[in-house]
Design an enzyme around this catalytic site. Structure first.
Site, PDB file in Angstrom:
ATOM      1  N   HIS A 263      17.842  40.779   1.194  1.00 53.75           N
ATOM      2  CA  HIS A 263      16.890  40.138   2.047  1.00 53.75           C
ATOM      3  C   HIS A 263      17.593  39.031   2.056  1.00 53.75           C
ATOM      4  O   HIS A 263      17.264  37.610   2.907  1.00 53.75           O
ATOM      5  CB  HIS A 263      15.677  39.421   1.369  1.00 53.75           C
ATOM      6  CG  HIS A 263      14.462  38.678   1.989  1.00 53.75           C
ATOM      7  ND1 HIS A 263      13.390  38.882   3.318  1.00 53.75           N
ATOM      8  CD2 HIS A 263      14.154  38.101   1.378  1.00 53.75           C
ATOM      9  CE1 HIS A 263      13.588  37.553   3.057  1.00 53.75           C
ATOM     10  NE2 HIS A 263      13.080  37.087   2.311  1.00 53.75           N
ATOM     11  N   TRP A 264      18.401  38.754   1.368  1.00 52.54           N
ATOM     12  CA  TRP A 264      19.066  37.600   0.475  1.00 52.54           C
ATOM     13  C   TRP A 264      20.591  37.892   1.743  1.00 52.54           C
ATOM     14  O   TRP A 264      21.946  37.848   1.153  1.00 52.54           O
ATOM     15  CB  TRP A 264      19.189  36.915  -0.532  1.00 52.54           C
ATOM     16  CG  TRP A 264      18.280  36.950  -1.353  1.00 52.54           C
ATOM     17  CD1 TRP A 264      17.394  36.323  -0.656  1.00 52.54           C
ATOM     18  CD2 TRP A 264      18.451  36.044  -2.847  1.00 52.54           C
ATOM     19  NE1 TRP A 264      16.493  35.848  -1.500  1.00 52.54           N
ATOM     20  CE2 TRP A 264      17.404  35.403  -3.077  1.00 52.54           C
ATOM     21  CE3 TRP A 264      19.152  35.915  -3.641  1.00 52.54           C
ATOM     22  CZ2 TRP A 264      17.187  35.307  -4.009  1.00 52.54           C
ATOM     23  CZ3 TRP A 264      19.005  34.824  -5.299  1.00 52.54           C
ATOM     24  CH2 TRP A 264      17.786  35.568  -4.652  1.00 52.54           C
TER      25      TRP A 264
END
Length: 284
Positions: A263-264
Site C-alpha cells: 500500500h505504501w
C-alpha cells in the site's frame, strides 16, 4: 537518526508551520521550481515525511516540494469535523497553497492523500496542474469491489490499530500495508506509535471527528487534469482494481502497477515510484 532523505535532509530540519484554513498546518519544504504538493498515506501515525522521505531528495532537484501533513495527523490541527474527510483534506491543501502564495501546483498523493488530490482536481480544478494518486478509493468511506474482499485485510488491521494503538497492533498493521516485511523495523514501529499517540488533543479531535460517506464516481469523467495512477500489486488495503476503475473514467489518465509492492508505494519502491512521477510531471 532514522528516516533521512537521500540528500541528507531530516524531518526536523525541514519542518515548518503556518496558519491556513483556520488551523495550524505542518509541512516540509525542499527544493525550488514548479510547486508540487505532497499528500500522505492513510493510517494511524502516518505523516508526509514517512510517506515521501525516500523520494523527496530526487524530486526536490527538479521541483519545489511541499510535503503537507493532513488535518489531525502529525502537527496539523487539531480540528473536529463532520463531513467527508477527503473534502476536508483537499480544502486544507488549497488553503496551504493560498497561505504560501501559490496559484497552481502539481498534486502528488498516495492512499488517502491520492484521493484528496483527486477531490482537489474535482472541487478546485483551477488549482491543480497534474496529479498523482494510487492505493486510493473513489468514494469517501470506501468502494464496492468487484473481486476483492470488503472490508479489506488492511482496513481491518488499521481499525484494530486505531482502537488499540499498541506497538504490537501497529506492527501488524504495518506488515499488512507493506509487502516487504523486512521494512517494518522497530524504528518504524516506534515512529508510527509516537506520531499517533503524542498528543491528547489530537487523539480527542480524531475521536470526535466524523467522516461522512460521499461517492465521487459521477465526477470522475469531468476531471481535466492529467492523472498518473501508481498502485502496488499486493496492496491489501485498497485493491488495485480501483485504479483500473478510475482509469476507465478519466480521459487523460494512465496506470502503473508495481509488482511486489503493497500500500505504501513511495516508501516501499521509492526509486521506481520516483522515476514514474518525474517522467509524468516533466511530460515524459
Amino acid at each position: 537518526m532514522p528516516f533521512i532523505a537521500s540528500n541528507g535532509l531530516t524531518e526536523a530540519a525541514t519542518s515548518k508551520t503556518i496558519q491556513a484554513g483556520g488551523m495550524t498546518v505542518h509541512y516540509h519544504e525542499i527544493g525550488s521550481g514548479e510547486p508540487v504538493l505532497f499528500l500522505h498515506s492513510y493510517g494511524p501515525g502516518t505523516t508526509a515525511w514517512i510517506t515521501f522521505h525516500k523520494a523527496v531528495g530526487a524530486l526536490s532537484q527538479h521541483y519545489r516540494c511541499i510535503l503537507m501533513d493532513l488535518p489531525n495527523f502529525s502537527k496539523t490541527g487539531p480540528i473536529v469535523y463532520q463531513e467527508g474527510v477527503h473534502a476536508v483534506q483537499a480544502r486544507t491543501a488549497v488553503a496551504l497553497l493560498d497561505a504560501l502564495g501559490i496559484e497552481r501546483a502539481h498534486f502528488v498523493g498516495n492512499s488517502q492523500g491520492g484521493q484528496s488530490a483527486m477531490v482537489a482536481a474535482i472541487s478546485y480544478p483551477e488549482r491543480v496542474r497534474k496529479f498523482v494518486m494510487g492505493g486510493s478509493h473513489i468514494g469517501t468511506g470506501g468502494d464496492r469491489y468487484l473481486m476483492a474482499n470488503r472490508p479489506s485485510e488492511g482496513n481491518r488491521a488499521t481499525r484494530v490499530a486505531q482502537d488499540d494503538p499498541s506497538r504490537e497492533n501497529i506492527a501488524r498493521y504495518l506488515r499488512v500495508h507493506i509487502d516487504d516485511e523486512s521494512l517494518v523495523t522497530g524504528e518504524l514501529v516506534d515512529y508510527i506509535h509516537h506520531a499517533h499517540t503524542w498528543s491528547p488533543e489530537f487523539i480527542e479531535a480524531r475521536r470526535q471527528s466524523v467522516s461522512l460517506p460521499h461517492d465521487y464516481s459521477p465526477d470522475l469523467a469531468g476531471i481535466q487534469a492529467p492523472v498518473l495512477l501508481i498502485h502496488g500489486r499486493y496492496d491489501r488495503m485498497v485493491a488495485f482494481e480501483i485504479s483500473i476503475a478510475i482509469l476507465n473514467h478519466i480521459t487523460d489518465s494512465r496506470v502503473v502497477l508495481l509488482n511486489n509492492c503493497g500500500h505504501w508505494a513511495p516508501f516501499e519502491k521509492p526509486a521506481e515510484w520516483t522515476a514514474h512521477v518525474l517522467a509524468f510531471l516533466r511530460g515524459y
